[in-house]
Design a protein around this motif. Sequence first.
Motif, mmCIF file in Angstrom:
data_model
loop_
_atom_site.group_PDB
_atom_site.id
_atom_site.type_symbol
_atom_site.label_atom_id
_atom_site.label_comp_id
_atom_site.label_asym_id
_atom_site.label_seq_id
_atom_site.Cartn_x
_atom_site.Cartn_y
_atom_site.Cartn_z
ATOM 1 N N ARG A 1 0.791 -1.220 -0.019
ATOM 2 C CA ARG A 1 -0.060 0.137 -0.097
ATOM 3 C C ARG A 1 0.806 1.267 -0.004
ATOM 4 N NH1 ARG A 1 -4.461 0.381 4.425
ATOM 5 N NH2 ARG A 1 -4.936 2.272 3.165
ATOM 6 N N GLU A 2 1.926 1.227 0.731
ATOM 7 C CA GLU A 2 2.867 2.437 0.842
ATOM 8 C C GLU A 2 3.569 2.486 -0.166
ATOM 9 O OE1 GLU A 2 6.690 3.844 3.675
ATOM 10 O OE2 GLU A 2 5.275 2.355 4.370
ATOM 11 N N GLY B 1 0.802 3.072 -3.545
ATOM 12 C CA GLY B 1 -0.202 4.003 -3.184
ATOM 13 C C GLY B 1 -1.771 3.420 -3.400
#
Length: 408
Positions: free
Chosen positions: A42-43, A46
């Motif tokens: 996710r990091e 995005g």
Amino acid sequence: MKEGVQQERAVTHWLAVAAALLCGIAVATNVGKVSIMISALREDMGLSLVQAGWLSSAINVFAVCAAVVFGFSADRIGGLRLCLAGIGLSLAGGAASLVAESFPLLLVARAIEGAGYMAVAVSAPILLSAASRLEDRRFVLGVWGTYMPGGIGLVMIAAPLLQGLGGWRAIWGFAIALLLAGGVSAWLQRRHYRFAEAPDESREESALAVAREVMRQPLAWTLGLLFATWALQHFTLIVWLPTFLREQRGLDMHWVAALSCIMVLANVPGNVIGGSLLRRGVARGKLLVLGSSLSGLFMYAAFSPGLPDGVRYLACVAVSFVGGLIPSSVLSASTVIARTSRQIGTFQGLSLQISNLGQLLGPPLIAALVASRGSWEAAVSLPVGAAMLGVLLGAAAWRLEKGYGARR
């Protein structure tokens, strides 16, 4: 393939058994790698929480929609060809993920990995059966149930060690290396899988009849539904435990990975014990009833807030351990369901297609219960209810299998 030839194998070729099992473990790492690396993905990419959820579950799409088709294909084209094709698809999906720069491309790559996973999951049992003598076959196919917890547990062990070397891509590289090792090992052992080759042209016209014969058996559907009740329980723990440890108890990544890994890997000795008991003649239905009843009891303890955390964690481990009796009993049932070796893939596909409904529906149903009732503990009714249904289905399977007489 000549029917009955498989029954003539004089010895079990354990290296060939290990190679087929390694193929299963390798594709199972693809199942577990996203859940353990979801935050890093996710990091880096995005992704929203919803996108991450779809990325995690996309590998199950083929299992839920077309596992029987994959099993039917294994019966037609041969176990070794489909297994190697599955390894190839998994490698392609893993490589595509490494270069993907957007969510849609990652999702497509994940779907390709799903096709590879399904191809190996239905074909490797055919190779295991071909490489083993009749007396060892129930044990070997029982041990096959370790491939999923083995692969998921292995990637959980590797994640904290490799993440610092290259983030989530290092874990993908680890999975690719395992896939290569599995594919090469199976190819080197190919002479021991010769009974798993595709049927002769003259027999191909009966392939649909072969599949229909499996799907007409009530025992096959009963076992598939029971497997779904266990999948719901097991994946409830796989999703719930890391989240609980991280969000409710504030443990760091290394502790979360280690404790979750121990829980998942506890399923492996449970599978081995189940396979050993089956080889000694213990009734499959007895193991299914025992595994389902004990897993429901321990699941209730795991979700009980009045118990100390240490006891609740041990209950999670116990659920995984005793639950190992279920996949070993279900997946080895091809020795009973399949009247010929050509029917093994169809039965494996049917079992996986039904069981993956539990795997797919369990986490969102748990999340819905938690959201509506305000606590994780309030969601205990779902896994315990699934275990109770498993007890009833196990008793039904026990009764149905008695009608098969001495067939193993």
